[in-house]
Design an enzyme around this catalytic site. Structure first.
Site, PDB file in Angstrom:
ATOM      1  N   SER A  87       0.734  -1.192   0.106  1.00 46.67           N
ATOM      2  CA  SER A  87      -0.001   0.173   0.089  1.00 46.67           C
ATOM      3  C   SER A  87       0.835   1.337   0.183  1.00 46.67           C
ATOM      4  O   SER A  87       1.760   1.467   0.803  1.00 46.67           O
ATOM      5  CB  SER A  87      -0.947  -0.016   1.204  1.00 46.67           C
ATOM      6  OG  SER A  87      -1.663   1.070   1.254  1.00 46.67           O
ATOM      7  N   LYS A 108      -3.228   2.471  -2.505  1.00 43.13           N
ATOM      8  CA  LYS A 108      -2.984   3.281  -1.013  1.00 43.13           C
ATOM      9  C   LYS A 108      -4.071   3.386  -0.290  1.00 43.13           C
ATOM     10  O   LYS A 108      -5.276   3.448  -0.653  1.00 43.13           O
ATOM     11  CB  LYS A 108      -2.456   4.866  -1.647  1.00 43.13           C
ATOM     12  CG  LYS A 108      -2.331   5.864  -0.468  1.00 43.13           C
ATOM     13  CD  LYS A 108      -1.051   6.572  -0.874  1.00 43.13           C
ATOM     14  CE  LYS A 108      -1.021   7.292   0.360  1.00 43.13           C
ATOM     15  NZ  LYS A 108      -0.167   7.016   1.479  1.00 43.13           N
ATOM     16  N   ASN A 118       9.543   8.678   4.842  1.00 41.59           N
ATOM     17  CA  ASN A 118       8.437   9.343   4.268  1.00 41.59           C
ATOM     18  C   ASN A 118       7.392   9.751   5.186  1.00 41.59           C
ATOM     19  O   ASN A 118       7.230   9.171   6.386  1.00 41.59           O
ATOM     20  CB  ASN A 118       7.679   8.400   3.306  1.00 41.59           C
ATOM     21  CG  ASN A 118       6.674   7.890   3.732  1.00 41.59           C
ATOM     22  OD1 ASN A 118       5.364   8.293   3.763  1.00 41.59           O
ATOM     23  ND2 ASN A 118       6.594   6.705   4.076  1.00 41.59           N
ATOM     24  N   GLY A 123       1.765  10.975   4.954  1.00 35.76           N
ATOM     25  CA  GLY A 123       0.698  11.353   5.971  1.00 35.76           C
ATOM     26  C   GLY A 123      -0.810  10.936   5.263  1.00 35.76           C
ATOM     27  O   GLY A 123      -1.665  11.608   5.452  1.00 35.76           O
ATOM     28  N   CYS A 156      -2.418   4.341  12.476  1.00 34.21           N
ATOM     29  CA  CYS A 156      -2.749   5.653  12.300  1.00 34.21           C
ATOM     30  C   CYS A 156      -3.420   6.077  13.864  1.00 34.21           C
ATOM     31  O   CYS A 156      -3.772   5.303  14.503  1.00 34.21           O
ATOM     32  CB  CYS A 156      -3.843   6.132  11.302  1.00 34.21           C
ATOM     33  SG  CYS A 156      -4.941   4.793  10.848  1.00 34.21           S
ATOM     34  N   LYS A 167      -3.425  -4.698   8.980  1.00 32.32           N
ATOM     35  CA  LYS A 167      -1.829  -4.269   8.619  1.00 32.32           C
ATOM     36  C   LYS A 167      -1.219  -3.753  10.017  1.00 32.32           C
ATOM     37  O   LYS A 167      -1.732  -2.672  10.422  1.00 32.32           O
ATOM     38  CB  LYS A 167      -1.744  -3.470   7.526  1.00 32.32           C
ATOM     39  CG  LYS A 167      -0.398  -3.011   7.320  1.00 32.32           C
ATOM     40  CD  LYS A 167       0.103  -2.258   5.786  1.00 32.32           C
ATOM     41  CE  LYS A 167       1.176  -2.102   5.715  1.00 32.32           C
ATOM     42  NZ  LYS A 167       1.547  -1.251   4.432  1.00 32.32           N
ATOM     43  N   ASN A 218       4.320  -2.269   8.712  1.00 32.79           N
ATOM     44  CA  ASN A 218       3.984  -0.885   8.262  1.00 32.79           C
ATOM     45  C   ASN A 218       5.482  -0.217   8.624  1.00 32.79           C
ATOM     46  O   ASN A 218       6.550  -1.173   8.838  1.00 32.79           O
ATOM     47  CB  ASN A 218       3.126  -0.023   8.767  1.00 32.79           C
ATOM     48  CG  ASN A 218       2.483   0.927   7.848  1.00 32.79           C
ATOM     49  OD1 ASN A 218       3.126   1.657   7.450  1.00 32.79           O
ATOM     50  ND2 ASN A 218       1.171   0.621   7.691  1.00 32.79           N
ATOM     51  N   THR A 219       5.892   0.934   8.124  1.00 29.47           N
ATOM     52  CA  THR A 219       7.043   1.539   8.431  1.00 29.47           C
ATOM     53  C   THR A 219       7.406   1.670   9.721  1.00 29.47           C
ATOM     54  O   THR A 219       6.620   1.579  10.571  1.00 29.47           O
ATOM     55  CB  THR A 219       6.928   3.148   7.748  1.00 29.47           C
ATOM     56  OG1 THR A 219       6.023   3.902   8.376  1.00 29.47           O
ATOM     57  CG2 THR A 219       6.940   2.989   6.169  1.00 29.47           C
TER      58      THR A 219
HETATM   59  C1  LIG Z   1       5.810   6.581   0.359  1.00 33.43           C
HETATM   60  C2  LIG Z   1       5.260   5.516   1.245  1.00 33.43           C
HETATM   61  C3  LIG Z   1       3.616   5.623   1.241  1.00 33.43           C
HETATM   62  C4  LIG Z   1       3.032   4.565   2.261  1.00 33.43           C
HETATM   63  N1  LIG Z   1       1.653   4.546   2.468  1.00 33.43           N
HETATM   64  C5  LIG Z   1       1.272   3.501   2.769  1.00 33.43           C
HETATM   65  C6  LIG Z   1      -0.345   3.622   3.060  1.00 33.43           C
HETATM   66  O1  LIG Z   1      -1.039   4.496   2.539  1.00 33.43           O
HETATM   67  N2  LIG Z   1      -1.000   2.663   3.961  1.00 33.43           N
HETATM   68  C7  LIG Z   1       0.012   1.746   4.315  1.00 33.43           C
HETATM   69  O2  LIG Z   1      -0.711   0.747   4.857  1.00 33.43           O
HETATM   70  N3  LIG Z   1       1.117   1.417   4.234  1.00 33.43           N
HETATM   71  C8  LIG Z   1       1.869   2.561   3.462  1.00 33.43           C
HETATM   72  N4  LIG Z   1       3.349   2.458   3.262  1.00 33.43           N
HETATM   73  C9  LIG Z   1       3.982   1.587   3.991  1.00 33.43           C
HETATM   74  C10 LIG Z   1       4.443   0.329   2.908  1.00 33.43           C
HETATM   75  O3  LIG Z   1       2.788  -0.239   2.381  1.00 33.43           O
HETATM   76  C11 LIG Z   1       5.134  -0.808   3.692  1.00 33.43           C
HETATM   77  O4  LIG Z   1       4.569  -1.314   4.670  1.00 33.43           O
HETATM   78  C12 LIG Z   1       6.559  -0.224   4.188  1.00 33.43           C
HETATM   79  O5  LIG Z   1       6.953   0.682   3.249  1.00 33.43           O
HETATM   80  C13 LIG Z   1       7.548  -1.635   4.333  1.00 33.43           C
HETATM   81  O6  LIG Z   1       7.731  -2.128   2.941  1.00 33.43           O
HETATM   82  P1  LIG Z   1       8.874  -1.751   2.117  1.00 33.43           P
HETATM   83  O7  LIG Z   1      10.080  -1.694   3.004  1.00 33.43           O
HETATM   84  O8  LIG Z   1       8.921  -2.830   1.000  1.00 33.43           O
HETATM   85  O9  LIG Z   1       8.664  -0.383   1.535  1.00 33.43           O
HETATM   86  C14 LIG Z   1       3.936   3.367   2.621  1.00 33.43           C
HETATM   87  C15 LIG Z   1       5.442   3.211   2.543  1.00 33.43           C
HETATM   88  C16 LIG Z   1       5.889   4.508   1.586  1.00 33.43           C
HETATM   89  C17 LIG Z   1       7.465   4.300   1.512  1.00 33.43           C
END
Ligand SMILES: Cc1cc2nc3c(=O)[nH]c(=O)nc-3n(C[C@H](O)[C@H](O)[C@H](O)COP(=O)(O)O)c2cc1C
Length: 320
Positions: free
Chosen positions: A31, A55, A80, A83, A142, A178, A205-206
């Site tokens: 996402s 997203k 990032n 938001g 969130c 998630k 998530n992040t």
């Molecule tokens: C720019 C950006 C936007 C993100 N937006 C969302 C989001 O809207 N919803 C969500 O659940 N996770 C969001 N994430 C988290 C990612 O879906 C993912 O869980 C996280 O980045 C870890 O995976 P990766 O290391 O492969 O990026 C976002 C990540 C990034 C980098």
């Protein structure tokens, strides 16, 4: 959109199952990293992926955070603070989802909210599109305005309440919760999500993080804190996937975090994931998710693995 050439001889079965969600391939676009509609799908063939997670969307349009919102982090990582900017569920269903579906993507919708009622409303607005979706992901990372902005995913009770509300909407779709890695209560939160009716979990998530600009003496990101993603968080994601799948046998996990190669995906599956999310890698290369899919299948072929699904949780370990 250019369709990719199919990889040679299908000796490896790529199909996986994430709880009740059957996917023809193990790689899922994460996402927030594959756009709202067909932006990325124009250069990365989504039919080669298990699914594409859109997203996260709220029940309303949301402007997101002030700029700057993106910043490179050491080790190929990314910070990032977007938001959760988005057009709202209803607009997405009418104006963005059709383009993504036309590309052949199997779409997982993602919803968020700031109260349990807002999650409920987002799920209600999603109902008319249920036939166009393969699953719904609930982004509980969130702030909960009804509890001093404490993150839902850091609180088992708040997570339970949100998942309950979405399940009660009866969308007829598999539901993934998630979760956030930024809590010492991950196992309790995971249990609460499953008890409340989530069919599977997406981990993670992040990772909450911060960056300083020494020249201006200001925080780099407009919002102050941001989310760290990409290769530096792979061990964090592996740890979460491993801990949760060992503590909750039978619970399916979509392992996400720092996956940038087929080998990374193998590690995520071995740690216990049933499928693998790819996020930040797509920002570097829009075709990364398909490349990772092809690399994973090549690895399986080279190692005598005939079904990707056989890798899930196959880590050889004693009672660690
Ligand atoms: C720019 C950006 C936007 C993100 N937006 C969302 C989001 O809207 N919803 C969500 O659940 N996770 C969001 N994430 C988290 C990612 O879906 C993912 O869980 C996280 O980045 C870890 O995976 P990766 O290391 O492969 O990026 C976002 C990540 C990034 C980098």
């Amino acid at each position: 959109m250019r369709r990719r050439k199919a990889p040679p001889a299908a000796v490896v079965d790529p199909a996986v199952q994430v709880g009740p969600l059957q996917l023809p391939g193990p790689i899922v676009a994460a996402s927030g990293t594959f756009g709202h509609g067909d932006e990325v799908a124009r250069s990365c063939d989504p039919t080669a992926l298990g699914a594409v997670t859109a997203k996260s969307l709220a029940a309303y349009e949301w402007p997101g955070n002030p700029a700057p919102r993106l910043h490179p982090a050491p080790g190929g990582g990314m910070l990032n603070s977007v938001g959760l900017q988005g057009p709202g569920v209803a607009h997405w269903v009418d104006a963005e989802l059709p383009a993504l579906r036309r590309c052949g993507a199997r779409v997982i919708a993602s919803i968020w909210g700031r109260t349990v009622g807002e999650f409920d409303e987002a799920a209600r607005l999603l109902a008319p599109a249920a036939a166009e979706l393969v699953a719904v992901e609930i982004n509980v990372s969130c702030p909960n305005l009804e509890d001093r902005a404490r993150v839902f995913a850091h609180d088992p009770d708040a997570t339970r309440a949100v998942v309950n509300a979405v399940v009660a909407r009866g969308l007829g779709l598999p539901i993934l919760a998630k979760l956030s890695p930024n809590t010492s209560e991950l196992l309790e939160v995971a249990r609460a999500a499953i008890d409340a009716g989530a069919d599977a979990l997406t981990l993670v998530n992040t990772v909450v993080a911060f960056a300083v600009d020494p020249n201006t003496r200001l925080p780099v990101l407009g919002a102050g804190n941001g989310g760290l993603s990409g290769p530096p968080i792979k061990p964090v994601a592996l740890r979460a996937v491993h801990d949760v799948t060992r503590a909750l046998p039978g619970v399916a996990v979509l392992g996400t975090g720092g996956v940038n190669s087929g080998l990374d995906a193998v590690e995520m599956l071995m740690a216990g994931a049933s499928a693998v999310g790819v996020g930040t890698a797509t920002f570097r290369d829009p075709r990364a998710a398909v490349r990772i899919h092809d690399e994973l299948l090549a690895w399986c072929a080279a190692h005598g693995v005939t079904r990707v699904a056989d890798l899930t949780g196959c880590l050889e370990e004693g009672d660690v």
